[in-house]
Design a protein around this motif. Structure first.
Motif, PDB file in Angstrom:
ATOM      1  N   VAL A 179     -36.666  14.207 -31.955  1.00 18.69           N
ATOM      2  CA  VAL A 179     -35.731  15.526 -31.753  1.00 18.69           C
ATOM      3  C   VAL A 179     -34.420  15.470 -32.029  1.00 18.69           C
ATOM      4  CG1 VAL A 179     -35.455  16.388 -29.746  1.00 18.69           C
ATOM      5  CG2 VAL A 179     -37.624  15.120 -29.439  1.00 18.69           C
ATOM      6  N   GLN A 180     -34.092  16.316 -32.659  1.00 20.92           N
ATOM      7  CA  GLN A 180     -32.341  16.608 -32.971  1.00 20.92           C
ATOM      8  C   GLN A 180     -31.474  17.247 -31.615  1.00 20.92           C
ATOM      9  OE1 GLN A 180     -33.028  19.916 -36.330  1.00 20.92           O
ATOM     10  NE2 GLN A 180     -33.942  18.814 -37.612  1.00 20.92           N
ATOM     11  N   ALA A 181     -30.170  17.469 -31.484  1.00 15.29           N
ATOM     12  CA  ALA A 181     -29.469  17.556 -30.776  1.00 15.29           C
ATOM     13  C   ALA A 181     -29.382  19.086 -30.595  1.00 15.29           C
ATOM     14  CB  ALA A 181     -27.966  16.631 -32.019  1.00 15.29           C
ATOM     15  N   GLY A 182     -30.143  19.506 -31.650  1.00 12.11           N
ATOM     16  CA  GLY A 182     -29.802  21.230 -31.009  1.00 12.11           C
ATOM     17  C   GLY A 182     -30.425  21.381 -30.086  1.00 12.11           C
ATOM     18  N   ALA A 183     -32.190  20.559 -29.897  1.00 12.46           N
ATOM     19  CA  ALA A 183     -33.432  21.330 -28.971  1.00 12.46           C
ATOM     20  C   ALA A 183     -33.305  21.230 -27.409  1.00 12.46           C
ATOM     21  CB  ALA A 183     -34.006  19.856 -29.905  1.00 12.46           C
ATOM     22  N   LYS A 184     -33.692  22.522 -27.405  1.00  6.68           N
ATOM     23  CA  LYS A 184     -33.354  22.188 -25.649  1.00  6.68           C
ATOM     24  C   LYS A 184     -34.714  22.241 -25.118  1.00  6.68           C
ATOM     25  CE  LYS A 184     -29.147  25.082 -25.671  1.00  6.68           C
ATOM     26  NZ  LYS A 184     -28.417  26.338 -26.270  1.00  6.68           N
ATOM     27  N   TYR A 185     -35.896  22.605 -25.942  1.00  6.32           N
ATOM     28  CA  TYR A 185     -37.688  22.979 -24.578  1.00  6.32           C
ATOM     29  C   TYR A 185     -38.197  21.720 -25.624  1.00  6.32           C
ATOM     30  CZ  TYR A 185     -34.593  26.572 -22.415  1.00  6.32           C
ATOM     31  OH  TYR A 185     -33.374  26.986 -21.930  1.00  6.32           O
ATOM     32  N   VAL A 186     -39.575  21.839 -24.985  1.00 11.39           N
ATOM     33  CA  VAL A 186     -40.743  21.596 -25.471  1.00 11.39           C
ATOM     34  C   VAL A 186     -42.177  22.369 -25.493  1.00 11.39           C
ATOM     35  CG1 VAL A 186     -42.376  19.455 -26.318  1.00 11.39           C
ATOM     36  CG2 VAL A 186     -39.794  19.255 -25.561  1.00 11.39           C
ATOM     37  N   ALA A 187     -42.931  23.215 -26.586  1.00 12.83           N
ATOM     38  CA  ALA A 187     -43.526  23.863 -26.354  1.00 12.83           C
ATOM     39  C   ALA A 187     -45.218  23.087 -25.766  1.00 12.83           C
ATOM     40  CB  ALA A 187     -43.774  25.177 -27.239  1.00 12.83           C
ATOM     41  N   PHE A 188     -45.902  23.533 -25.736  1.00 11.80           N
ATOM     42  CA  PHE A 188     -47.215  23.426 -25.826  1.00 11.80           C
ATOM     43  C   PHE A 188     -48.495  24.166 -26.112  1.00 11.80           C
ATOM     44  CE2 PHE A 188     -44.627  20.038 -23.513  1.00 11.80           C
ATOM     45  CZ  PHE A 188     -45.277  19.382 -23.223  1.00 11.80           C
ATOM     46  N   GLU A 189     -49.401  23.849 -26.574  1.00 14.30           N
ATOM     47  CA  GLU A 189     -50.123  25.460 -26.796  1.00 14.30           C
ATOM     48  C   GLU A 189     -51.844  24.369 -26.829  1.00 14.30           C
ATOM     49  OE1 GLU A 189     -51.963  27.081 -30.454  1.00 14.30           O
ATOM     50  OE2 GLU A 189     -50.153  27.729 -29.782  1.00 14.30           O
ATOM     51  N   SER A 190     -52.733  24.614 -25.747  1.00 16.46           N
ATOM     52  CA  SER A 190     -54.047  24.583 -25.215  1.00 16.46           C
ATOM     53  C   SER A 190     -55.061  24.668 -26.544  1.00 16.46           C
ATOM     54  CB  SER A 190     -54.121  25.100 -23.665  1.00 16.46           C
ATOM     55  OG  SER A 190     -54.571  26.159 -24.079  1.00 16.46           O
ATOM     56  N   VAL A 191     -55.852  24.261 -26.417  1.00  4.42           N
ATOM     57  CA  VAL A 191     -56.894  25.008 -26.659  1.00  4.42           C
ATOM     58  C   VAL A 191     -57.788  25.869 -26.914  1.00  4.42           C
ATOM     59  CG1 VAL A 191     -59.508  24.059 -25.808  1.00  4.42           C
ATOM     60  CG2 VAL A 191     -59.521  23.456 -27.910  1.00  4.42           C
ATOM     61  N   LEU A 192     -58.124  26.414 -28.407  1.00  8.35           N
ATOM     62  CA  LEU A 192     -58.179  27.753 -28.349  1.00  8.35           C
ATOM     63  C   LEU A 192     -59.898  27.518 -28.144  1.00  8.35           C
ATOM     64  CD1 LEU A 192     -58.905  31.263 -27.429  1.00  8.35           C
ATOM     65  CD2 LEU A 192     -57.622  31.179 -29.339  1.00  8.35           C
ATOM     66  N   ARG A 193     -61.653  27.802 -27.711  1.00 16.54           N
ATOM     67  CA  ARG A 193     -62.687  28.247 -27.952  1.00 16.54           C
ATOM     68  C   ARG A 193     -63.452  28.348 -27.179  1.00 16.54           C
ATOM     69  NH1 ARG A 193     -62.766  21.814 -28.015  1.00 16.54           N
ATOM     70  NH2 ARG A 193     -61.632  21.396 -29.452  1.00 16.54           N
ATOM     71  N   PRO A 194     -64.000  30.294 -27.050  1.00 17.90           N
ATOM     72  CA  PRO A 194     -64.067  30.594 -26.167  1.00 17.90           C
ATOM     73  C   PRO A 194     -65.319  30.630 -26.347  1.00 17.90           C
ATOM     74  CG  PRO A 194     -62.900  32.135 -28.018  1.00 17.90           C
ATOM     75  CD  PRO A 194     -62.466  30.927 -27.675  1.00 17.90           C
ATOM     76  N   ASN A 195     -66.000  30.178 -26.923  1.00 16.09           N
ATOM     77  CA  ASN A 195     -67.349  30.556 -27.670  1.00 16.09           C
ATOM     78  C   ASN A 195     -68.255  28.857 -26.295  1.00 16.09           C
ATOM     79  OD1 ASN A 195     -67.395  32.563 -28.794  1.00 16.09           O
ATOM     80  ND2 ASN A 195     -67.537  30.654 -30.298  1.00 16.09           N
ATOM     81  N   GLU A 196     -67.572  28.098 -26.484  1.00 16.40           N
ATOM     82  CA  GLU A 196     -67.624  26.909 -25.393  1.00 16.40           C
ATOM     83  C   GLU A 196     -67.101  26.891 -23.621  1.00 16.40           C
ATOM     84  OE1 GLU A 196     -66.625  22.270 -26.208  1.00 16.40           O
ATOM     85  OE2 GLU A 196     -66.552  23.777 -27.629  1.00 16.40           O
ATOM     86  N   MET A 197     -66.105  27.571 -23.855  1.00 16.10           N
ATOM     87  CA  MET A 197     -65.222  27.222 -22.514  1.00 16.10           C
ATOM     88  C   MET A 197     -65.461  28.619 -22.376  1.00 16.10           C
ATOM     89  SD  MET A 197     -62.077  25.073 -23.330  1.00 16.10           S
ATOM     90  CE  MET A 197     -62.273  23.470 -24.362  1.00 16.10           C
ATOM     91  N   PRO A 198     -66.251  28.933 -21.350  1.00 17.64           N
ATOM     92  CA  PRO A 198     -66.258  30.910 -20.595  1.00 17.64           C
ATOM     93  C   PRO A 198     -65.169  31.565 -20.139  1.00 17.64           C
ATOM     94  CG  PRO A 198     -68.125  29.195 -20.148  1.00 17.64           C
ATOM     95  CD  PRO A 198     -67.015  28.394 -20.539  1.00 17.64           C
ATOM     96  N   GLY A 199     -64.837  30.458 -19.186  1.00 19.47           N
ATOM     97  CA  GLY A 199     -63.016  31.262 -18.994  1.00 19.47           C
ATOM     98  C   GLY A 199     -62.069  31.873 -19.583  1.00 19.47           C
ATOM     99  N   GLN A 200     -62.040  31.430 -20.850  1.00 13.58           N
ATOM    100  CA  GLN A 200     -61.387  32.139 -21.854  1.00 13.58           C
ATOM    101  C   GLN A 200     -61.829  33.575 -22.371  1.00 13.58           C
ATOM    102  OE1 GLN A 200     -61.046  28.879 -25.414  1.00 13.58           O
ATOM    103  NE2 GLN A 200     -59.364  28.213 -24.410  1.00 13.58           N
ATOM    104  N   ARG A 201     -63.366  33.785 -21.874  1.00 12.75           N
ATOM    105  CA  ARG A 201     -63.318  34.778 -22.582  1.00 12.75           C
ATOM    106  C   ARG A 201     -63.138  36.461 -21.465  1.00 12.75           C
ATOM    107  NH1 ARG A 201     -69.132  31.974 -24.318  1.00 12.75           N
ATOM    108  NH2 ARG A 201     -69.040  32.277 -22.256  1.00 12.75           N
TER     109      ARG A 201
END
Length: 133
Positions: A52-74
């Motif tokens: 991590v570089q000195a100027g970094a302030k945040y960490v971002a995360f992203e979840s899986v995207l599988r609407p065919n497998e995960m009905p709640g994503q639809r």
């Protein structure tokens, strides 16, 4: 803002860390809580590996995207993929872990397999499941 950007496979990540059990109280905004024995490693270890570089302030995360497998994503109730973030000081805190299991077993799909964030002082929705990025 890292020195070594790139794609890190879960197998490669796990080769570089020591998994340990952490017993944390998991709290929900809906007023329930439970004590869970998570298996994982400090998020800071992965961030240090990425450099991590000195100027970094945040960490971002992203979840899986599988609407065919995960009905709640639809259903359209929220935008998918789900994204969450932490300030860098929260991410580097030694209590913040990336979990790959719970109750002595590999992480089940419904609990965020193969890897999820666990931030014990925040509500559960901040502990994003099924991280892919």
């Amino acid at each position: 803002m890292v020195e070594r950007p790139g794609n890190y496979g879960l197998e490669d990540i796990l080769k570089q860390v020591t998994l340990e059990e952490r017993i944390y109280r998991f709290r929900c905004v809906e007023a329930w809580a439970m004590v869970i024995p998570w298996i994982g490693f400090e998020l800071g270890a992965l961030l240090n590996r990425a450099g991590v570089q000195a100027g970094a302030k945040y960490v971002a995360f992203e979840s899986v995207l599988r609407p065919n497998e995960m009905p709640g994503q639809r259903n359209g109730s929220i935008d998918w993929p789900y994204r969450e973030g932490l300030r860098l000081d929260e991410a580097m805190h030694p209590l913040t872990i990336l979990a790959t299991g719970l109750y002595g077993q590999e992480m089940p799909k419904q609990n965020g397999a193969p890897i999820r964030l666990v931030v014990p002082w925040k509500y559960g929705f901040k502990s994003i499941k099924s991280i892919v990025r």
